[in-house]
Design a protein around this motif. Structure first.
Motif, PDB file in Angstrom:
ATOM      1  N   TYR A   1       0.989  -1.122  -0.069  1.00 32.59           N
ATOM      2  CA  TYR A   1       0.074  -0.122  -0.069  1.00 32.59           C
ATOM      3  C   TYR A   1       0.903   1.136  -0.033  1.00 32.59           C
ATOM      4  CZ  TYR A   1      -3.784  -3.436   1.372  1.00 32.59           C
ATOM      5  OH  TYR A   1      -4.552  -4.397   1.423  1.00 32.59           O
ATOM      6  N   ALA A   2       0.269   2.532  -0.150  1.00 30.54           N
ATOM      7  CA  ALA A   2       1.007   3.825  -0.373  1.00 30.54           C
ATOM      8  C   ALA A   2       0.195   5.006   0.065  1.00 30.54           C
ATOM      9  CB  ALA A   2       1.807   3.918  -1.837  1.00 30.54           C
ATOM     10  N   TRP A   3       0.828   5.919   0.630  1.00 28.82           N
ATOM     11  CA  TRP A   3       0.299   6.924   1.036  1.00 28.82           C
ATOM     12  C   TRP A   3      -0.446   7.593  -0.434  1.00 28.82           C
ATOM     13  CZ3 TRP A   3       0.641  12.440  -0.218  1.00 28.82           C
ATOM     14  CH2 TRP A   3      -0.071  13.129   0.590  1.00 28.82           C
ATOM     15  N   GLY A   4      -1.466   8.448  -0.224  1.00 29.88           N
ATOM     16  CA  GLY A   4      -1.893   9.165  -1.314  1.00 29.88           C
ATOM     17  C   GLY A   4      -3.254   9.778  -1.148  1.00 29.88           C
ATOM     18  N   PHE A   5      -3.848  10.593  -2.121  1.00 30.71           N
ATOM     19  CA  PHE A   5      -5.023  11.118  -1.961  1.00 30.71           C
ATOM     20  C   PHE A   5      -5.958  11.370  -3.075  1.00 30.71           C
ATOM     21  CE2 PHE A   5      -1.652  14.331  -2.474  1.00 30.71           C
ATOM     22  CZ  PHE A   5      -2.315  15.281  -3.451  1.00 30.71           C
ATOM     23  N   LYS A   6      -7.315  11.425  -2.791  1.00 34.22           N
ATOM     24  CA  LYS A   6      -8.006  11.779  -4.193  1.00 34.22           C
ATOM     25  C   LYS A   6      -8.228  13.348  -4.223  1.00 34.22           C
ATOM     26  CE  LYS A   6     -11.228   8.948  -2.945  1.00 34.22           C
ATOM     27  NZ  LYS A   6     -12.374   7.886  -2.776  1.00 34.22           N
ATOM     28  N   ALA A   7      -8.389  13.772  -5.258  1.00 35.42           N
ATOM     29  CA  ALA A   7      -8.670  15.161  -5.417  1.00 35.42           C
ATOM     30  C   ALA A   7      -9.548  15.336  -6.631  1.00 35.42           C
ATOM     31  CB  ALA A   7      -7.306  15.997  -5.927  1.00 35.42           C
ATOM     32  N   GLY A   8     -10.811  15.864  -6.385  1.00 34.40           N
ATOM     33  CA  GLY A   8     -11.793  16.029  -7.213  1.00 34.40           C
ATOM     34  C   GLY A   8     -12.484  14.685  -7.821  1.00 34.40           C
ATOM     35  N   VAL A   9     -12.475  13.510  -7.283  1.00 31.66           N
ATOM     36  CA  VAL A   9     -12.866  12.155  -7.707  1.00 31.66           C
ATOM     37  C   VAL A   9     -13.303  11.604  -6.427  1.00 31.66           C
ATOM     38  CG1 VAL A   9     -11.247  12.217  -9.940  1.00 31.66           C
ATOM     39  CG2 VAL A   9     -10.584  11.083  -7.703  1.00 31.66           C
ATOM     40  N   GLU A  10     -14.431  10.861  -6.814  1.00 34.30           N
ATOM     41  CA  GLU A  10     -15.181  10.028  -5.747  1.00 34.30           C
ATOM     42  C   GLU A  10     -14.678   8.501  -5.991  1.00 34.30           C
ATOM     43  OE1 GLU A  10     -19.158  10.407  -5.325  1.00 34.30           O
ATOM     44  OE2 GLU A  10     -19.091  12.547  -4.957  1.00 34.30           O
ATOM     45  N   ASN A  11     -14.840   8.131  -7.085  1.00 36.17           N
ATOM     46  CA  ASN A  11     -14.339   6.711  -7.326  1.00 36.17           C
ATOM     47  C   ASN A  11     -13.325   6.443  -8.524  1.00 36.17           C
ATOM     48  OD1 ASN A  11     -16.354   5.419  -5.469  1.00 36.17           O
ATOM     49  ND2 ASN A  11     -17.873   6.199  -7.023  1.00 36.17           N
ATOM     50  N   VAL A  12     -12.331   5.859  -8.534  1.00 32.72           N
ATOM     51  CA  VAL A  12     -11.564   5.535  -9.490  1.00 32.72           C
ATOM     52  C   VAL A  12     -12.082   4.717 -10.551  1.00 32.72           C
ATOM     53  CG1 VAL A  12      -9.206   4.615 -10.043  1.00 32.72           C
ATOM     54  CG2 VAL A  12      -9.862   5.572  -7.662  1.00 32.72           C
ATOM     55  N   THR A  13     -12.215   5.278 -11.788  1.00 37.49           N
ATOM     56  CA  THR A  13     -12.792   4.664 -12.875  1.00 37.49           C
ATOM     57  C   THR A  13     -11.456   4.099 -13.896  1.00 37.49           C
ATOM     58  OG1 THR A  13     -13.147   6.412 -14.287  1.00 37.49           O
ATOM     59  CG2 THR A  13     -14.731   5.964 -12.669  1.00 37.49           C
ATOM     60  N   SER A  14     -11.920   3.607 -15.088  1.00 42.96           N
ATOM     61  CA  SER A  14     -10.715   3.392 -15.973  1.00 42.96           C
ATOM     62  C   SER A  14     -10.283   4.308 -16.533  1.00 42.96           C
ATOM     63  CB  SER A  14     -11.508   2.367 -17.054  1.00 42.96           C
ATOM     64  OG  SER A  14     -12.597   3.139 -17.796  1.00 42.96           O
ATOM     65  N   THR A  15     -10.659   5.639 -16.455  1.00 41.76           N
ATOM     66  CA  THR A  15     -10.220   6.885 -16.875  1.00 41.76           C
ATOM     67  C   THR A  15      -9.588   7.776 -16.241  1.00 41.76           C
ATOM     68  OG1 THR A  15     -12.337   8.022 -17.092  1.00 41.76           O
ATOM     69  CG2 THR A  15     -11.781   6.598 -19.027  1.00 41.76           C
ATOM     70  N   THR A  16      -9.609   7.354 -14.836  1.00 44.73           N
ATOM     71  CA  THR A  16      -8.976   8.323 -13.872  1.00 44.73           C
ATOM     72  C   THR A  16      -7.588   8.334 -13.927  1.00 44.73           C
ATOM     73  OG1 THR A  16     -11.032   7.940 -12.235  1.00 44.73           O
ATOM     74  CG2 THR A  16      -9.205   8.925 -11.378  1.00 44.73           C
ATOM     75  N   PRO A  17      -6.894   9.483 -13.840  1.00 46.51           N
ATOM     76  CA  PRO A  17      -5.353   9.536 -13.819  1.00 46.51           C
ATOM     77  C   PRO A  17      -4.940   9.265 -12.503  1.00 46.51           C
ATOM     78  CG  PRO A  17      -6.190  11.715 -13.979  1.00 46.51           C
ATOM     79  CD  PRO A  17      -7.372  10.924 -14.227  1.00 46.51           C
ATOM     80  N   VAL A  18      -3.847   8.318 -12.216  1.00 44.43           N
ATOM     81  CA  VAL A  18      -3.365   8.151 -11.059  1.00 44.43           C
ATOM     82  C   VAL A  18      -1.822   8.552 -11.349  1.00 44.43           C
ATOM     83  CG1 VAL A  18      -2.835   6.464  -9.133  1.00 44.43           C
ATOM     84  CG2 VAL A  18      -5.045   6.168 -10.530  1.00 44.43           C
ATOM     85  N   PHE A  19      -1.351   9.583 -10.346  1.00 47.76           N
ATOM     86  CA  PHE A  19       0.018  10.197 -10.611  1.00 47.76           C
ATOM     87  C   PHE A  19       1.075   9.518  -9.532  1.00 47.76           C
ATOM     88  CE2 PHE A  19      -3.118  13.430 -11.814  1.00 47.76           C
ATOM     89  CZ  PHE A  19      -2.750  13.590 -12.990  1.00 47.76           C
ATOM     90  N   TYR A  20       1.742   8.782  -9.983  1.00 50.54           N
ATOM     91  CA  TYR A  20       2.776   8.332  -9.189  1.00 50.54           C
ATOM     92  C   TYR A  20       4.075   8.843  -8.877  1.00 50.54           C
ATOM     93  CZ  TYR A  20      -0.204   4.066  -9.238  1.00 50.54           C
ATOM     94  OH  TYR A  20      -1.325   2.985  -9.248  1.00 50.54           O
ATOM     95  N   THR A  21       4.455   9.467  -7.500  1.00 53.87           N
ATOM     96  CA  THR A  21       5.499  10.160  -7.362  1.00 53.87           C
ATOM     97  C   THR A  21       6.372   9.338  -6.324  1.00 53.87           C
ATOM     98  OG1 THR A  21       4.614  11.306  -5.427  1.00 53.87           O
ATOM     99  CG2 THR A  21       4.144  12.242  -7.702  1.00 53.87           C
TER     100      THR A  21
END
Length: 354
Positions: free
Chosen positions: A223-243
């Motif tokens: 698992y990793a720390w993170g947060f959602k911004a402006g989205v409720e559920n992750v869909t097939s088109t939701t960008p996920v930025f890995y830093t």
């Protein structure tokens, strides 16, 4: 082999100003920089252990500003935790005493120094450490805010949103150095699992004279720390930025304000990236540092879209440059920002997300 007349001088150099990097490199053992200790010493580890029996993964080479080397064997397989430069070559890599002195001092023996015969250290089977979340210390919240806003240039409204969502909190942890415990106020980034349970934590020290990052022992790599911004559920088109770090994730969001999910891998860890990517879904975007390690990671996942900072090494460098040069930042001036924690989706047996 007869020692040269100036052997005592070489020994003094090997003790006081040892060239440990050069000594190891001349024998085919390279070190890579991995960070800075709480006392400001530069930390190195071996880039590989090919031809070296045993497990050297927990050996850290620390080099301070005065030129001294301290080698730390965290598993104490050599009978002690801390070694000087001479002992490290002898106990870890099988140098003779004389060869260690010659190699560390740059001296020329009367006959060629023998190639080291690596020691066979017993591989220690580590049992998983239980994870205990750092206790909150809310009296230090103003210091954490000041650190994030003033030293990291993160907008106050973003910091407030992180606090309101429980994504960060202040704490105090103890670090051991030279068998002494030093207490440090830190900013904690709690890592959550599917049920919202804290299964790990990343921390950042806020003292300007003792900068450090530390993942709490026992934290789950899946698992990793993170947060959602402006989205409720992750869909097939939701960008996920890995830093590469929590600070970079927040900095990237502060710079551009893109809706999506922001994740910190706490480094460039393929195992964490693969595990989190499977759990989250969405469209991955690799946003790593502009350095050699980041380049290797991007090449490993060449099929994944990636980006690097336009200024500096990491995204906090880019954010700091924007502030210094008065370049507009997307989230400056916005009063209300809503962020929420990541709750990982459970994998169904069929392989689809639920």
């Amino acid at each position: 082999m007869k020692r040269p007349i100036n052997f005592d001088e070489l020994l003094n150099v090997a003790k006081e100003r040892p060239d440990l990097l050069g000594a190891l490199r001349r024998h085919g053992i390279d070190l890579r920089r991995v960070g800075v200790s709480s006392r400001g010493a530069v930390k190195y580890k071996t880039t590989n252990v090919q031809g070296v029996p045993g497990d050297l993964s927990a050996v850290v080479f620390m080099h301070n500003a005065s030129g001294e080397w301290l080698v730390c064997d965290n598993k104490e397989r050599t009978g002690t935790r801390y070694l000087n430069a001479i002992d490290s070559l002898m106990k870890l890599y099988g140098f003779s005493f004389d060869d260690a002195v010659y190699s560390l001092s740059g001296g020329m023996p009367s006959s060629p120094v023998q190639a080291p015969v690596p020691c066979s250290l017993p591989k220690v089977k580590e049992s998983p450490l239980p994870f205990t979340a750092p206790a909150p210390k809310y009296t230090a919240i103003k210091r954490v805010i000041a650190y994030l806003c003033q030293h990291r240039n993160i907008p106050y409204n973003v910091v407030k949103a992180l606090i309101d969502a429980g994504l960060i909190y202040p704490s105090e942890i103890s670090l051991k150095f030279d068998d002494k415990e030093i207490k440090n106020t830190v900013c904690v980034f709690p890592i959550l699992n599917e049920q919202g349970k804290t299964v790990g934590a990343d921390t950042v020290g806020i003292r300007s004279d003792m900068r450090f990052k530390h993942v709490i022992s026992g934290s789950s790599y899946e698992y990793a720390w993170g947060f959602k911004a402006g989205v409720e559920n992750v869909t097939s088109t939701t960008p996920v930025f890995y830093t590469e770090s929590c600070i970079d994730a927040v900095s990237l969001f502060s710079l551009y304000g893109k809706c999506g999910v922001y994740v910190s891998l706490a480094g460039v860890k393929p195992s964490t990236f693969d595990a989190v990517r499977r759990r989250l879904g969405g469209v991955p975007v690799i946003c790593v540092d502009n350095d050699e390690a980041g380049e290797r990671f991007r090449l490993k996942y060449s099929d994944v879209y990636s980006r690097i900072p336009s200024i500096g090494k990491d995204f906090n460098d880019e954010l700091t440059a924007h502030v210094r040069l008065n370049i507009p930042i997307e989230l400056n001036g916005k009063n209300s920002i809503s962020l929420s924690p990541i709750y990982y989706q459970k994998r169904a047996s069929s392989g689809s997300f639920q």
